[in-house]
Design a protein around this motif. Structure first.
Motif, PDB file in Angstrom:
ATOM      1  N   VAL B  18       1.023  -1.178  -0.197  1.00  0.00           N
ATOM      2  CA  VAL B  18      -0.114   0.313  -0.336  1.00  0.00           C
ATOM      3  C   VAL B  18       0.926   1.644   0.640  1.00  0.00           C
ATOM      4  CG1 VAL B  18      -1.842   1.453   1.111  1.00  0.00           C
ATOM      5  CG2 VAL B  18      -1.708  -0.857   1.231  1.00  0.00           C
ATOM      6  N   ALA B  19       2.221   0.897   0.399  1.00  0.00           N
ATOM      7  CA  ALA B  19       3.043   2.245   1.019  1.00  0.00           C
ATOM      8  C   ALA B  19       3.747   2.683  -1.057  1.00  0.00           C
ATOM      9  CB  ALA B  19       3.590   1.751   1.534  1.00  0.00           C
ATOM     10  N   CYS B  20       3.481   1.504  -1.824  1.00  0.00           N
ATOM     11  CA  CYS B  20       3.723   2.278  -2.899  1.00  0.00           C
ATOM     12  C   CYS B  20       2.700   3.029  -3.835  1.00  0.00           C
ATOM     13  CB  CYS B  20       4.609   1.129  -4.035  1.00  0.00           C
ATOM     14  SG  CYS B  20       6.503   0.629  -3.298  1.00  0.00           S
ATOM     15  N   LEU B  21       1.257   1.809  -3.295  1.00  0.00           N
ATOM     16  CA  LEU B  21       0.255   2.413  -4.205  1.00  0.00           C
ATOM     17  C   LEU B  21       0.133   3.834  -3.457  1.00  0.00           C
ATOM     18  CD1 LEU B  21      -2.130  -0.232  -3.428  1.00  0.00           C
ATOM     19  CD2 LEU B  21      -0.672   0.433  -5.901  1.00  0.00           C
ATOM     20  N   ALA B  22       0.051   4.239  -2.270  1.00  0.00           N
ATOM     21  CA  ALA B  22       0.257   5.516  -1.957  1.00  0.00           C
ATOM     22  C   ALA B  22       0.973   5.967  -2.560  1.00  0.00           C
ATOM     23  CB  ALA B  22      -0.016   5.795  -0.036  1.00  0.00           C
ATOM     24  N   ALA B  23       2.423   6.119  -2.374  1.00  0.00           N
ATOM     25  CA  ALA B  23       3.250   7.407  -3.389  1.00  0.00           C
ATOM     26  C   ALA B  23       2.539   7.654  -4.459  1.00  0.00           C
ATOM     27  CB  ALA B  23       4.567   6.717  -3.096  1.00  0.00           C
ATOM     28  N   GLY B  24       2.561   6.056  -5.389  1.00  0.00           N
ATOM     29  CA  GLY B  24       1.736   6.443  -6.788  1.00  0.00           C
ATOM     30  C   GLY B  24       0.279   7.541  -6.998  1.00  0.00           C
ATOM     31  N   PHE B  25      -0.377   7.172  -5.885  1.00  0.00           N
ATOM     32  CA  PHE B  25      -1.512   8.287  -5.922  1.00  0.00           C
ATOM     33  C   PHE B  25      -1.010   9.385  -5.376  1.00  0.00           C
ATOM     34  CE2 PHE B  25      -4.501  10.677  -2.645  1.00  0.00           C
ATOM     35  CZ  PHE B  25      -5.358  10.194  -4.096  1.00  0.00           C
ATOM     36  N   GLY B  26       0.003   9.402  -4.445  1.00  0.00           N
ATOM     37  CA  GLY B  26       0.722  10.573  -4.017  1.00  0.00           C
ATOM     38  C   GLY B  26       1.383  11.670  -4.755  1.00  0.00           C
ATOM     39  N   ILE B  27       2.270  10.842  -5.411  1.00  0.00           N
ATOM     40  CA  ILE B  27       2.676  12.320  -6.571  1.00  0.00           C
ATOM     41  C   ILE B  27       2.436  13.159  -7.204  1.00  0.00           C
ATOM     42  CG2 ILE B  27       4.686  12.329  -8.299  1.00  0.00           C
ATOM     43  CD1 ILE B  27       5.860  10.005  -6.863  1.00  0.00           C
TER      44      ILE B  27
END
Lengths: 289, 294
Positions: B18-27
């Motif tokens: 989820v951290a990767c997904l959150a970073a993909g969303f967040g960037i």
């Protein structure tokens, strides 16, 4: 004829749901994706009260609306700490939680198996059993909601809500309490959606959780986007268009497993194109920001 | 106790994904100031491209991964050029662009549903071996998921924090007009943000679909996990997104410890929402001026 009556019932129900979303989104500017939560709460609460608890329709309907108001109040408490995108994420989370409860609380909701055997309502001895009488009842209630909505849209309260939507700081400086006003709008919106839910439950006599997932909230939002929000006619027009779309596809003769996704593809594209060309929708007064 | 340790280990793996997904969303969210709903579409496109390459075209796994990542990058560019950039040029409001992005998610998942069918698809694979670390047992795929996603999240974080283009992404989110006035290469910055976002979403997407399969409508659930983690950690703080993801993974593990596992998502979201209500800026969010308050 049954087919036309079915469409009329659907238009009545979704007209009410679109109006419900319109209060929060079109008037309050609160982009909520949890309309289906209150639709579902209305449906399950009515089903539980009338079947499990054995209440009469005359008692279960008002109780369901009151339950919707209560749920709307809790919802307002949980989400009005946030604004803008964070509010939207919070409403999505509430919608996800609500769906989880509908789906997993099997003792009460029947979970994935659904809640069967909900009877048509009776009032003063008259049972709305036939399709015609039930359709008339739904349309009458939808019309009544329209009249109430018209009344609502001219009150000071609606004006305060629209002022908050345009500029919350300025509105607050004029003495409008943001959270109290927004909370009242969310409660009103939840009551309307719960009413539609109760009607839906007695119409289909069987409710299952898939009808109250986030996709349903998105569908109702799409009605507002297509028809436009911030007034009375926009959401009704949007509901009529999005409900007519699958019927039109059916007349072309597409198989059901293509027609379903195709309908969604069309309305997905409609969202993109309308947001670019006509962010107020076809007949709306408010462009979502 | 052993059960708890096992659940914490599972929670850490889930947290890394989820951290990767959150970073993909967040960037994308941080650079464009757009609620990147189409992140969910990015997730399913990567999964189905992987499925098409590995299970239908029967390519070797390594080739299939490359094909899936390429398809995902192409999809990111399609989103940018056909939707996000025209909307940005027109200076459309955030909510307007968000709804268009929602439209893109709806279109994508239904195109996939028509093409591949509505049912869950799995990629046939040999059973994954498992390893015991003390009382905890993890499959080899879970170890890979944790290692690859944690490393990717860390590297992307360094790129964002240290590289010129990473800083430019943040600057674009803070002051879009200033970025224009300074003649920063906007097109390149935007493309970088989209591609980096696509990579951060696709890698966990492939690893999840290799494990439990995929269905065309799962994008919304992953979008919610990613955005919830990002907002929980603090919506402008890269490392906060990781903390939010970890909190979500561990909350799900904690739920499963005491309740039947089907309640994991429901109860974990309720817990996060409850905490967020007392700290609306998120765990590591900074205070903002009143007119831009969350």
């Amino acid at each position: 004829m049954t087919y036309v009556l079915h469409l009329a019932v659907m238009l009545g129900l979704y007209g009410m749901l679109a109006m419900s979303a319109n209060i929060a989104i079109g008037y309050g500017g609160l982009l909520s994706l949890a309309t289906a939560t209150f639709y579902g709460i209305g449906a399950y609460l009515y089903a539980w009260l009338s079947v499990t608890a054995g209440w009469s329709a005359a008692a279960a309907f008002p109780a369901t609306i009151a339950g919707g108001a209560l749920a709307g109040g809790v919802f307002a408490l949980a989400t009005l700490r946030f604004r803008n995108e964070t509010f939207t994420v919070a409403t999505m989370a509430v919608q996800m939680v609500a769906f989880g409860v509908f789906y997993n609380w099997t003792d009460v909701t029947g979970g994935p198996y659904g809640f069967p055997d909900i009877a048509r309502p009776s009032l003063f001895g008259f049972v709305f059993e036939s399709q015609t009488s039930f359709c008339a009842a739904v349309l009458a209630l939808c019309l009544a909601s329209c009249v109430l909505f018209r009344f609502f849209s001219r009150t000071r309260f609606a004006l305060a809500l629209r002022t908050l939507r345009e500029d919350e700081l300025a509105a607050a400086s004029l003495g409008i309490a943001p959270n109290r006003t927004f909370a009242a709008a969310l409660v009103l919106s939840a009551m309307l959606a719960a009413t539609a839910g109760a009607l839906f439950a007695c119409y289909v006599s069987y409710v299952d959780p898939t009808g109250f997932a986030i996709g349903e909230s998105v569908f109702i939002l799409a009605m507002l986007i297509v028809g436009g929000s911030g007034n009375l006619k926009g959401p009704i027009i949007g509901a009529a268009i999005l409900l007519a779309l699958p019927e039109a596809l059916r007349f072309i003769g597409l198989p059901a497993d293509v027609a379903g996704p195709l309908r969604e593809i069309i309305y997905g594209f409609l969202l993109i194109v309308l947001m670019y060309l006509k962010p107020k929708g076809l007949a709306g007064d408010y462009a979502i920001r | 106790m052993e059960l708890l340790l096992q659940l914490v280990a599972n929670g850490l793996v889930q947290g890394a994904l989820v951290a990767c997904l959150a970073a993909g969303f967040g960037i994308v969210y941080r650079s464009f100031r757009v609620f990147h709903v189409a992140m969910g579409a990015q997730f399913v496109v990567a999964s189905y491209a992987f499925y098409a390459a590995a299970a239908i075209a029967k390519m070797p796994t390594a080739v299939a991964v490359v094909v899936a990542l390429a398809a995902s990058a192409a999809f990111a560019m399609l989103l940018e050029f056909a939707m996000y950039r025209p909307f940005a040029k027109r200076r459309c409001a955030g909510g307007t662009t968000m709804i268009a992005s929602l439209g893109a998610l709806i279109v994508t998942e239904n195109v996939l549903a028509i093409t591949f069918g509505n049912e869950v698809k799995t990629i046939p694979h040999a059973p994954y071996g498992s390893m015991a670390l003390g009382a905890v047992r993890l499959t080899s795929l879970q170890l890979w998921q944790f290692a690859v996603c944690a490393a990717l999240f860390a590297v992307a974080g360094l790129v964002v924090a240290k590289s010129r283009i990473g800083k430019a992404c943040w600057a674009l989110g803070d002051e879009p007009d200033l970025a224009r006035a300074l003649r920063l290469p906007l097109g390149r910055i935007r493309a970088t943000a989209m591609l980096l976002g696509a990579l951060l979403v696709s890698v966990p997407a492939l690893m999840v679909s290799a494990d439990t399969g995929m269905d065309p409508h799962e994008g919304m659930r992953w979008l919610l996990m990613a955005s919830m983690a990002a907002f929980f950690g603090g919506r402008d703080r890269y490392w906060g997104w990781g903390a939010g993801a970890l909190a979500l993974g561990l909350a799900q593990a904690a739920v499963v410890w005491r309740l039947p596992s089907q309640w994991a998502d429901t109860a974990a979201f309720a817990m996060l929402l409850g905490v967020l209500a007392f700290r609306p800026r998120g765990l590591f969010g900074r205070a903002r001026r009143a007119e831009e308050a969350a």
